[in-house]
Design a protein around this motif. Sequence first.
Motif, PDB file in Angstrom:
ATOM      1  N   GLU A 239       0.908  -1.389   0.074  1.00 25.24           N
ATOM      2  CA  GLU A 239       0.017   0.065   0.103  1.00 25.24           C
ATOM      3  C   GLU A 239       0.993   1.003  -0.109  1.00 25.24           C
ATOM      4  OE1 GLU A 239      -3.973  -0.510   2.078  1.00 25.24           O
ATOM      5  OE2 GLU A 239      -2.922   1.367   2.969  1.00 25.24           O
ATOM      6  N   ARG A 241       0.747   5.262   0.436  1.00 23.83           N
ATOM      7  CA  ARG A 241       0.064   6.181   1.279  1.00 23.83           C
ATOM      8  C   ARG A 241       0.387   7.562   0.916  1.00 23.83           C
ATOM      9  NH1 ARG A 241      -0.254   2.251   6.765  1.00 23.83           N
ATOM     10  NH2 ARG A 241      -1.644   0.623   5.969  1.00 23.83           N
ATOM     11  N   PRO A 265      -4.654   5.806   0.207  1.00 21.46           N
ATOM     12  CA  PRO A 265      -3.956   4.565   0.132  1.00 21.46           C
ATOM     13  C   PRO A 265      -4.329   3.746  -1.298  1.00 21.46           C
ATOM     14  CG  PRO A 265      -6.255   4.199   1.361  1.00 21.46           C
ATOM     15  CD  PRO A 265      -6.108   5.772   0.687  1.00 21.46           C
ATOM     16  N   LEU A 266      -3.112   3.569  -2.035  1.00 23.03           N
ATOM     17  CA  LEU A 266      -3.216   2.616  -3.021  1.00 23.03           C
ATOM     18  C   LEU A 266      -2.631   1.527  -2.767  1.00 23.03           C
ATOM     19  CD1 LEU A 266      -1.908   5.366  -5.903  1.00 23.03           C
ATOM     20  CD2 LEU A 266      -4.321   5.080  -4.989  1.00 23.03           C
ATOM     21  N   ARG A 267      -3.498   0.460  -2.964  1.00 24.28           N
ATOM     22  CA  ARG A 267      -3.108  -1.002  -2.498  1.00 24.28           C
ATOM     23  C   ARG A 267      -2.973  -1.762  -3.726  1.00 24.28           C
ATOM     24  NH1 ARG A 267      -7.242  -3.736   1.186  1.00 24.28           N
ATOM     25  NH2 ARG A 267      -6.807  -1.860   2.497  1.00 24.28           N
ATOM     26  N   VAL A 279       3.527   3.388 -10.142  1.00 29.86           N
ATOM     27  CA  VAL A 279       2.031   3.610  -9.508  1.00 29.86           C
ATOM     28  C   VAL A 279       1.786   5.050  -9.247  1.00 29.86           C
ATOM     29  CG1 VAL A 279       0.427   2.697  -7.716  1.00 29.86           C
ATOM     30  CG2 VAL A 279       2.114   1.222  -8.518  1.00 29.86           C
TER      31      VAL A 279
END
Lengths: 294, 294, 294, 294
Positions: A239, A241, A265-267, A279
């Motif tokens: 993740e 953040r 959050p990018l999980r 990402v």
Amino acid sequence: MTLSLDALNEASLSDVVAALGAVFEHAPWVADAAAKGRPHATVQALFAGMRAAVEAAPEPSRLALLAGHPELAGRPARAGAIAAESIAEQAAAGLDRLSQPEYARFEALNASYREKFGFPFILCVKRHGRASLLRTFEARLANDAATERATAEAEVFRIAAIRLNALVRGEGALRTTGRISTHVLDTVQGRPACGVAIDLVEWVSATETVLVAQAVTNADGRTDAPLIGGRPVPIATYELRFHIGDHFRQAGLDLAEPPFLDVVPLRFGVADPEGHYHVPLVATPWSYQTYRGS
Amino acid sequence: MTLSLDALNEASLSDVVAALGAVFEHAPWVADAAAKGRPHATVQALFAGMRAAVEAAPEPSRLALLAGHPELAGRPARAGAIAAESIAEQAAAGLDRLSQPEYARFEALNASYREKFGFPFILCVKRHGRASLLRTFEARLANDAATERATAEAEVFRIAAIRLNALVRGEGALRTTGRISTHVLDTVQGRPACGVAIDLVEWVSATETVLVAQAVTNADGRTDAPLIGGRPVPIATYELRFHIGDHFRQAGLDLAEPPFLDVVPLRFGVADPEGHYHVPLVATPWSYQTYRGS
Amino acid sequence: MTLSLDALNEASLSDVVAALGAVFEHAPWVADAAAKGRPHATVQALFAGMRAAVEAAPEPSRLALLAGHPELAGRPARAGAIAAESIAEQAAAGLDRLSQPEYARFEALNASYREKFGFPFILCVKRHGRASLLRTFEARLANDAATERATAEAEVFRIAAIRLNALVRGEGALRTTGRISTHVLDTVQGRPACGVAIDLVEWVSATETVLVAQAVTNADGRTDAPLIGGRPVPIATYELRFHIGDHFRQAGLDLAEPPFLDVVPLRFGVADPEGHYHVPLVATPWSYQTYRGS
Amino acid sequence: MTLSLDALNEASLSDVVAALGAVFEHAPWVADAAAKGRPHATVQALFAGMRAAVEAAPEPSRLALLAGHPELAGRPARAGAIAAESIAEQAAAGLDRLSQPEYARFEALNASYREKFGFPFILCVKRHGRASLLRTFEARLANDAATERATAEAEVFRIAAIRLNALVRGEGALRTTGRISTHVLDTVQGRPACGVAIDLVEWVSATETVLVAQAVTNADGRTDAPLIGGRPVPIATYELRFHIGDHFRQAGLDLAEPPFLDVVPLRFGVADPEGHYHVPLVATPWSYQTYRGS
């Protein structure tokens, strides 16, 4: 300490074996055989020589090579009675800090595996997070003997490739590293978001995360270095953040309390340890998007 | 039980007071005064009558109205010695399930507040998550007397509006409800994502989340009902969790293990309890975006 | 032919004037003055010397410098009776290919301008598309004398900076170039879109567009070179056109006829000729997004 | 004038044939047969009755039904010697305004088609833009006789379904309409973009576009009615043009000249005339995205 490929090509046989003998665990004969094929134009060629030596070896030697590896999180590892490289690799994967039930789980798996296949479970631990490691262990336990024999030897080559890359510098390095990188764009202002604090955690479960890296974006909205780089990216869920609420507040925008977006959050999952996972975050105070970029 | 506005307009004065007397805590005189202004064309007009009655009342009555409210999480509330409506409201906010240190924190705040302002701390608890409730309590403790007196009375009106809406049905309902809704689009296939499991949690902290609602998207990619609706959305941070990896697997796509996207969390803050927070997810296996929609 | 800054620092005064005399139109005395301040550590320092020489010159010389510039699209320009650099600059802006009414318009503007300010209209034409050029001309005609005098001289410096950069190579080049670049991501496959044909046109109006560049994306989803680079990006409206339908068809996706997305136009304005306009496309067959990136 | 299904169920046979005799071109016997199966619970059931009548008819009648249709853009159509419904349908498709070369093209195609198949080319023109119409004509000319015979009859049913829906109101209307709709979100402000002017054009080529509809977004960021609705969406390429620069200027943002985004074109193809094409725009002054929504 790294040696140059040139130096290696000109060194005495015994010096080469001294330098590269530990690339294959307890099997300096692999380095010896590859050394006899010198000079090697690239690190890849050197590695191909080592690989060919293994594949040309009689069956008992190949089995002994497998058998020479320590068990994961096993008692010899805990007692320090294994190769220095293996100790460091297992420690980096957190295998020296398991809870008692986790040790018990590993011991049970190790025992079942050894009983079924006759050699210890071998895995390039640098390529796996803990969940992936256990999942892989259980999946491989279900393999038939031939498949697993091939799989185990493939892992031996992966371990060796990383060790060789760390020891020898020169043309044609082996591809053993991946990357996690990011980029933050502020589309209210139409420019990179500078000064955004970012945490990268390994997301083991809703209640267990492990901090991997922290960074702050530079004037181009990127981090000065990849969040993970120069090594395989362990197979795991991560993740990122982004403290984007702070960014927009500092840019003078008037946000509510709590703001619609504060820490984003990018999980995402990593399944290819040698891949590049770029990402990015493209954000306003009211929207964001991400994608696997390049 | 709800009454129609028409019935209320034609009921006896005592029946009206019996029906609406508890809208303002321990102050049936407000319902009595408003009843004398009947008929009311809309619920809003009825409420305006009640509000006017309070604002026209002599100072001691207005202070008594404030004083008649129970303390939040206070001993009388725990002993059940407060109005039934207040018990239900405080319970819904979780104030009947506080830990001992949390009770102690509230008792200390209640005492400081009462000492400074001379009446209990009043808050429309339905509009706040626990973190917001404490943050607001602390912020209001710093107010000067006049500001806080006005703020407290405004909260009395908010509490009354919700209670009145629940009791009377008819034209011109008061605006006391907000919404959290979502919509999932699959842009690989160019159509709504059907059958996606969604969790809505209140995100108190990295280690404490409270499940609020669960739903599965229908053929239009929406949930059959809002995830929160028909009531104020408590001021808090929320997380929507979309099981999008399962969706793409069921659509026949070949995902890695772990997939790049599996459970996608969208974390967002709600600062306006009467607002509509439409938070869609537009996704592929390799990208997603969200925004505050409508 | 470019000279190195080192060579210039050591050349004879007459050689310097021969090399740089045309940087300021019909004003070799600027190069002469700057040459006397040698050595210059950077191109920027050399340019600062030239600028200082102009600013230190007596008023008649500064006015003569302005007066020495050719009119835009004027008769001397058409007759070739102006400096070679000016001819090339005006031709690049399309001013040698105007229709008769357009010439007439320029002649009228030129006449009004000269009558009002006493010197010809000067503009760094490389920084403007045709619409911007006319819009700027008309706006500047409304300036007061002092503002316009300063504006005109600023344009002289912009023209000179570009000419100097083209003549001298060395440390500290002047910032006279911008860029238009792009990047195409395929979020069905989660990787750069390779082989996508892209057109860049200047979008003058719905019925008039001028092709500026064509390219095909490489394995990283980018073009090998910026679509505009190494020069100012003329102030104008542009359209990038991505042949994304062909890309998805070639990737084996089954598209309808006509496909939802075939040629995707991204239309955007450039107001800062020295800026970097990175305009990516993130696409599936059913969605796309763009933003000003970096 | 529309009739209710109830009235139709109770009307005399001759009244039914009077009302519905033109649904199938020059074939009132179809209405007559269907009328004998009354009562019909839904419009769909009524249509199924008509379809069954055709499919049960002897071969010469079915061929005569095909033969009774006018040619597209043919001389009888131009002379007005065809059914009123056909005149209106061909005019709506622009077939009464073709240039001389276009008429010639149609006449050549009509002649080839009739020679090959023995009946006129039949197409539900309301479902096609002009490019699609020609493309389809040419593609069908290549069909074998059996395929084309079935295709032509299917088009007869499509034409009839639209005519029947227009004549009869009641339960279970036939699905003969599609929609183009949009929604504009401003993610700088986190709310619908109100007052945005939108043009919908049919995009025939870079130099030929036909204005289809114009609208301005309401407070919810939508248009009060679909841009196309209540009819099939002709198969064609369209462009929505959003005057988003004006929106952000009116919202008080300071945009450059020209702004990065001014009029944003979204170009998309419609292949399913009965589909819902929801094409939203999510925008800031520096970014936008679209997708096929719902």
